[in-house]
Design a protein around this motif. Structure first.
Motif, PDB file in Angstrom:
ATOM      1  N   TYR A 275      -5.484  -9.477  -0.038  1.00 22.63           N
ATOM      2  CA  TYR A 275      -5.516  -9.274  -1.493  1.00 22.63           C
ATOM      3  C   TYR A 275      -6.216 -10.430  -2.198  1.00 22.63           C
ATOM      4  O   TYR A 275      -7.015 -10.217  -3.119  1.00 22.63           O
ATOM      5  CB  TYR A 275      -4.088  -9.124  -2.024  1.00 22.63           C
TER       6      TYR A 275
ATOM      7  N   GLU B  42      -6.608   0.049  -3.301  1.00 24.84           N
ATOM      8  CA  GLU B  42      -5.555   0.591  -4.167  1.00 24.84           C
ATOM      9  C   GLU B  42      -4.178   0.121  -3.715  1.00 24.84           C
ATOM     10  O   GLU B  42      -3.330  -0.240  -4.541  1.00 24.84           O
ATOM     11  CB  GLU B  42      -5.633   2.126  -4.147  1.00 24.84           C
ATOM     12  N   SER B  43      -3.946   0.078  -2.402  1.00 21.78           N
ATOM     13  CA  SER B  43      -2.648  -0.350  -1.876  1.00 21.78           C
ATOM     14  C   SER B  43      -2.389  -1.824  -2.171  1.00 21.78           C
ATOM     15  O   SER B  43      -1.272  -2.212  -2.552  1.00 21.78           O
ATOM     16  CB  SER B  43      -2.600  -0.104  -0.366  1.00 21.78           C
TER      17      SER B  43
ATOM     18  N   TYR C 109       3.914   2.041   2.478  1.00 24.99           N
ATOM     19  CA  TYR C 109       3.446   2.517   1.162  1.00 24.99           C
ATOM     20  C   TYR C 109       2.459   3.671   1.330  1.00 24.99           C
ATOM     21  O   TYR C 109       2.548   4.687   0.618  1.00 24.99           O
ATOM     22  CB  TYR C 109       2.796   1.357   0.410  1.00 24.99           C
ATOM     23  N   CYS C 110       1.533   3.536   2.276  1.00 26.11           N
ATOM     24  CA  CYS C 110       0.537   4.587   2.491  1.00 26.11           C
ATOM     25  C   CYS C 110       1.171   5.856   3.055  1.00 26.11           C
ATOM     26  O   CYS C 110       0.709   6.973   2.771  1.00 26.11           O
ATOM     27  CB  CYS C 110      -0.568   4.071   3.413  1.00 26.11           C
TER      28      CYS C 110
ATOM     29  N   CYS D  56       3.700 -10.125   1.157  1.00 20.90           N
ATOM     30  CA  CYS D  56       3.215  -8.770   1.413  1.00 20.90           C
ATOM     31  C   CYS D  56       2.532  -8.699   2.783  1.00 20.90           C
ATOM     32  O   CYS D  56       1.635  -9.487   3.099  1.00 20.90           O
ATOM     33  CB  CYS D  56       2.251  -8.347   0.319  1.00 20.90           C
TER      34      CYS D  56
ATOM     35  N   LEU E 267      -3.625  -3.647  -4.594  1.00 21.08           N
ATOM     36  CA  LEU E 267      -3.381  -3.848  -6.030  1.00 21.08           C
ATOM     37  C   LEU E 267      -1.996  -3.338  -6.428  1.00 21.08           C
ATOM     38  O   LEU E 267      -1.313  -3.964  -7.237  1.00 21.08           O
ATOM     39  CB  LEU E 267      -4.469  -3.143  -6.839  1.00 21.08           C
ATOM     40  N   ALA E 268      -1.579  -2.241  -5.820  1.00 19.53           N
ATOM     41  CA  ALA E 268      -0.262  -1.682  -6.163  1.00 19.53           C
ATOM     42  C   ALA E 268       0.867  -2.599  -5.706  1.00 19.53           C
ATOM     43  O   ALA E 268       1.919  -2.659  -6.358  1.00 19.53           O
ATOM     44  CB  ALA E 268      -0.111  -0.304  -5.527  1.00 19.53           C
ATOM     45  N   LEU E 269       0.667  -3.324  -4.600  1.00 15.15           N
ATOM     46  CA  LEU E 269       1.733  -4.153  -4.030  1.00 15.15           C
ATOM     47  C   LEU E 269       1.468  -5.651  -4.206  1.00 15.15           C
ATOM     48  O   LEU E 269       2.064  -6.473  -3.516  1.00 15.15           O
ATOM     49  CB  LEU E 269       1.889  -3.835  -2.534  1.00 15.15           C
ATOM     50  N   LYS E 270       0.611  -5.999  -5.143  1.00 15.99           N
ATOM     51  CA  LYS E 270       0.200  -7.402  -5.292  1.00 15.99           C
ATOM     52  C   LYS E 270       1.338  -8.338  -5.659  1.00 15.99           C
ATOM     53  O   LYS E 270       1.285  -9.535  -5.382  1.00 15.99           O
ATOM     54  CB  LYS E 270      -0.921  -7.521  -6.331  1.00 15.99           C
ATOM     55  N   ASP E 271       2.402  -7.802  -6.245  1.00 16.73           N
ATOM     56  CA  ASP E 271       3.519  -8.663  -6.655  1.00 16.73           C
ATOM     57  C   ASP E 271       4.655  -8.697  -5.630  1.00 16.73           C
ATOM     58  O   ASP E 271       5.677  -9.351  -5.849  1.00 16.73           O
ATOM     59  CB  ASP E 271       4.076  -8.183  -8.003  1.00 16.73           C
TER      60      ASP E 271
ATOM     61  N   LYS F 245       2.425   7.823   0.259  1.00 16.56           N
ATOM     62  CA  LYS F 245       1.317   8.433  -0.478  1.00 16.56           C
ATOM     63  C   LYS F 245       0.643   9.557   0.317  1.00 16.56           C
ATOM     64  O   LYS F 245      -0.381  10.101  -0.118  1.00 16.56           O
ATOM     65  CB  LYS F 245       0.274   7.359  -0.824  1.00 16.56           C
TER      66      LYS F 245
END
Length: 423
Positions: free
Chosen positions: A108, A204-205, A224-225, A215, A207-211, A228
């Motif tokens: 990331y 996309e993954s 996560y994927c 990670c 950015l969605a889990l950046k916090d 989805k």
């Protein structure tokens, strides 16, 4: 914007704490292997042999030796004007500075680097495995299945499956379940930590889990994927692959190289392993009274004693009357006269005196960490000095310039440790 079909991101920043004193001052991918190579040479060589000419190497822990070894990528033909190899350490950002906290977090933090090449696919690799793999064949498999993610996987003994990320796949190879180090695994098909992602899906993954703290691909991105409904496939690999993350597995992998017909061949013409060997090294010298059996002997080494079942790096000296058996000696190590070395891993630039015995007596549990120092091995860190006439037991670890007074009655008993600060 430069366009690349696939680029590789090579995770090489791990401390490698399970290698004990060998990685006290260097990252695990920089540790020597097979006499003339370093661990990172294998994924780098796989990349160029697979036609991948753009590799980002993510470094963090003790990167000096690793960075020096990689240089600008000349040995691997990765010194390119467009692409090539780029070393990517953590860096200070506007308002804060952040270490890489997990495998996915490291990727990331380098999204901008990846976007420079506008890739269709991103290959994620680990820098601490010994294997040969054609990533181009894995990419073809990824395309044929219209996969969003492809995970390289291989069968492991069921008794070891809980150490890995485990995949369950149907008859087409589509993954139906993924468990990270499960207590009761449903399969023995283990993730190798090698992934091909469609870049849009990976971006996309991330950015969605950046916090998400620390990670990680196995713990966070892959689950996560799944949620989805991304198409995830297993690419089953049946070649040689070794995780050399422990001292015993590292020793085993080196010893396998000296088998009469080694399972892992370092010298195949069609799939070469390249390394940085800038120094002009003299030929080996084997003394008249020397004895060598089933061993790899590095360039520039001088052998006057006996070397049996060993992997010897470059510039090593074994003096007259000494016997070295079942051991790994890294570059520029010196073994004095009339010494006995058995089942030891001795790192670069170490000096062992005369009349020293390494690996004597019965095994005892190591007092510092018996999960690291075990299997009867003696582990000696780089630039260590061992004085004349001492005896060193099994499951021991030594680091630093030691003196006779560090060995009560001239002995370091099995399971004991001497760790001295390097000045």
């Amino acid at each position: 914007m430069m366009k690349k079909e696939m680029i590789a991101m090579l995770l090489a920043g791990g401390q490698g704490s399970r290698l004990g004193v060998l990685t006290a001052n260097m990252a695990k991918p920089a540790v020597a292997f097979g006499g003339k190579y370093r661990i990172i040479d294998f994924p780098l060589s796989n990349c160029i042999n697979s036609g991948i000419d753009t590799v980002g190497v993510l470094t963090q822990y003790q990167p000096l030796k690793l960075n020096s070894h990689i240089g600008i990528g000349i040995p691997w033909d990765l010194d390119r004007n467009v692409g090539g190899v780029s070393v990517l350490p953590p860096y200070e950002k506007n308002g804060n500075s952040e270490w890489y906290t997990g495998t996915a977090n490291a990727i990331y933090q380098n999204i901008n680097y990846i976007e420079t090449f506008n890739p269709d696919y991103v290959l994620i690799l680990s820098g601490d495995h010994i294997y040969k793999m054609d990533y181009e064949i894995m990419l073809d498999y990824h395309k044929e299945n219209s996969a969003g993610i492809t995970i390289a996987a291989m069968p492991v003994p069921m008794s070891e499956a809980s150490r890995f990320g485990i995949v369950v796949a149907d008859e087409t190879g589509k993954i139906t379940e993924f468990e990270e180090k499960p207590a009761n695994p449903k399969s023995n098909l283990a993730s190798m930590g090698i992934y091909i992602f469609d870049w849009k899906i990976l971006r996309e993954s991330l950015l969605a889990l950046k916090d998400v703290e620390e990670c990680d691909f196995g713990k966070h991105i892959i689950p996560y994927c799944f949620e989805k409904n991304i198409r995830i496939f297993a690419y089953e690999f049946n070649g040689y692959w070794k995780d050399v993350g422990t001292l015993s597995s590292y020793w085993d992998a080196n010893m396998e190289l000296i088998d009469l017909v080694p399972e892992f061949n370092l010298y195949e013409e069609f799939w070469k392993i390249y390394t940085n060997n800038n120094n002009v090294i003299q030929p080996q010298y084997i003394g008249q009274e020397a004895k060598i059996e089933r061993s790899i002997i590095g360039d520039g080494s001088n052998i006057y004693g006996s070397v049996i079942n060993c992997v010897i790096g470059s510039g090593v000296t074994v003096k007259a009357g000494s016997i070295v058996r079942d051991s790994i000696l890294m570059s520029n190590t010196v073994i004095g006269e009339n010494s006995r070395i058995e089942k030891a891993i001795i790192a670069d630039d170490t000096k062992i005196g005369n009349d020293v015995i390494v690996g004597f007596g019965d095994e005892k549990a190591n007092k510092l960490n018996d999960k690291i120092y075990n299997c009867g091995l003696v582990t000696i860190a780089e630039k260590t000095v061992i004085p004349n006439g001492v005896k060193i037991g099994k499951n021991t670890a030594i680091s630093g310039v030691t003196q006779p007074e560090d060995y009560p009655a001239g002995i370091l008993d099995s399971g004991e440790v001497i760790i001295k600060e390097v000045k």
